[in-house]
Every structure is written in C-alpha cells, then in structure tokens.
Design a protein around this motif. Structure first.
Motif, PDB file in Angstrom:
ATOM      1  N   LEU A  20       0.821  -1.211   0.000  1.00 14.49           N
ATOM      2  CA  LEU A  20       0.000   0.000   0.000  1.00 14.49           C
ATOM      3  C   LEU A  20       0.861   1.270   0.000  1.00 14.49           C
ATOM      4  N   ARG A  21       2.027   1.189   0.612  1.00 19.80           N
ATOM      5  CA  ARG A  21       2.930   2.354   0.561  1.00 19.80           C
ATOM      6  C   ARG A  21       3.376   2.627  -0.870  1.00 19.80           C
ATOM      7  N   LYS A  22       3.558   1.564  -1.658  1.00 16.40           N
ATOM      8  CA  LYS A  22       3.937   1.733  -3.062  1.00 16.40           C
ATOM      9  C   LYS A  22       2.839   2.448  -3.838  1.00 16.40           C
ATOM     10  N   GLU A  23       1.603   2.358  -3.331  1.00 20.34           N
ATOM     11  CA  GLU A  23       0.481   3.045  -3.956  1.00 20.34           C
ATOM     12  C   GLU A  23       0.309   4.457  -3.403  1.00 20.34           C
ATOM     13  N   GLN A  24       1.309   4.908  -2.618  1.00 13.37           N
ATOM     14  CA  GLN A  24       1.339   6.277  -2.087  1.00 13.37           C
ATOM     15  C   GLN A  24       0.355   6.515  -0.942  1.00 13.37           C
TER      16      GLN A  24
END
Length: 225
Positions: A20-24
């Motif tokens: 989810l962090r990769k999705e900002q």
C-alpha cells in the motif's frame, strides 16, 4: 490517504503495508486489540483493514465501536475465519467488504481503492470518467447515458482499470485481480489479451471518452482521450 492495518500476523502486516505504501498511501499499523482501539479513538482513517482474530479481543468488537462512532463504512475485514456468521455480522455492523485469507495482495489493493473511491463519491456506488459511468451495484456500463453490454470479465477488467486510471497496470496484477487463484493454472496471458481486445472494440464503437493503451512488454494503462 491514510490506511490503518489491524493485523497480528507480522509477515502479512508487513506485506500489506509495503504494497500500500507503493500506492502512495500513508500507513499505520496495530497488532493487537488494545493498540488498535487506542488509534481508532484518536485518529480518523480513510480505510481500515481489520482482522477479526486479535490478541486481547475481537475485531468485531472494534467494528461495533466504529459503528457507534459512525466510522464503520470504510472497513475491509481480513480474516482466516471463513464463517458465514462472522461475515454477515461484520457486514451488518457496517463493514464495506470482506476478504478471507489467503488472498492476493493485488485484489486487496483494488478493494481498498474501491472503498476510497466510493467514499470520495459520497457513497454512490459508481465510477464516472469523461462520458462514461460504471455502476458497481447494478453492474452496468454506460456511455453518454446509453447502456453498453459487457460480459462479467470485461466489466471486472474495466472496473480495475478505472480504479487505476493513468497508472501502469501489469498483466500479472490484472490477472490476479480478475481471475484470482485460477491464474496459477494459466500457461500464458492470451486470455487477458482477448478480453482487452474485445473491451477496446466496445469502447471505441460506443464512442467512450476513455481508451486502454498497451505498454509493450509490461501491461496497459487507461487514459482519457
């Protein structure tokens, strides 16, 4: 957008957080009932991933507290308990969705985005872009107000693209989301190609203000014309 992951399995919690962090998204975590209750009492979250079985208490009790506070509509339950009673109770308490472990991370990401999009649409269960509308409840696709017939997979493919508009979507992520566990049985991604080929024809024929661009060797991207 801030997401709270309430999950006591450390490896799963880390995988969810990293994805989810990769999705900002801004991510916070809690791995037991007490810490989750404290965070929910102090902060507001755009989406909450909630495990039912937690050290120190039940996720359903947390959901009851959220319902009393009017905050249960942005919750996705993630649990290994494939109990119909638990699922119904969670949905009755206002949870937006329910996933049974194990699940594909790509599918969870898409469901998180769906929850956030519905929240931004003030509860309307539809996605609108350019001159098109995708009604998720009635499973209807309209261009300029006219219904365009899509089969079940075409609808799911378009839904996933709209949730990820202007983002590069890999063939693998698309396959995992739309075809789920059955993707492991596939020899290649030809079936994705044919679904998208047919979907593109329907979009063009209906005069849709969106199109699906191919990114050679990687995947696809949905953009406005």
């Amino acid at each position: 957008m801030k997401v709270l992951i309430i999950e006591d399995e450390k490896e799963l919690q880390k995988s969810l957080a990293d994805s989810l962090r990769k999705e900002q998204f801004v991510i916070e975590t809690a791995d037991d009932f007490e810490s989750a209750s404290e965070k929910l009492a102090v902060y507001d979250y755009d989406c909450i991933l909630l495990d039912i079985m937690l050290p120190g208490g039940s996720g359903l009790q947390l959901l009851e507290e959220l319902k009393e506070a009017g905050k249960s509509g942005n919750v996705i339950i993630i649990s290994a308990k494939d109990s119909l009673d638990d699922k119904l109770q969670g949905l009755e308490l206002g949870a937006d969705d329910y996933l049974t472990k194990p699940f594909h991370i790509a599918e969870l990401n898409a469901r998180v985005k769906a929850v956030l999009r519905r929240k931004m649409l003030d509860g309307r269960n539809a996605i609108e872009l350019a001159n098109i509308a995708l009604d998720l409840g009635e499973r209807q696709f309209m261009v300029d107000g006219e219904n365009v017939a899509l089969n079940r997979k075409e609808f799911d493919v378009l839904n996933y693209f709209l949730l990820n508009k202007n983002r590069l979507v890999s063939k693998n992520a698309l396959a995992e989301h739309v075809w789920g566990d059955h993707i492991d049985q596939a020899d290649n991604f030809d079936f994705i190609y044919y679904q998208i080929k047919n979907l593109r024809k329907k979009l063009q024929s209906a005069g849709a203000g969106i199109e699906i661009e191919a990114v050679y060797g990687i995947g696809y991207k949905l953009v406005e014309k």
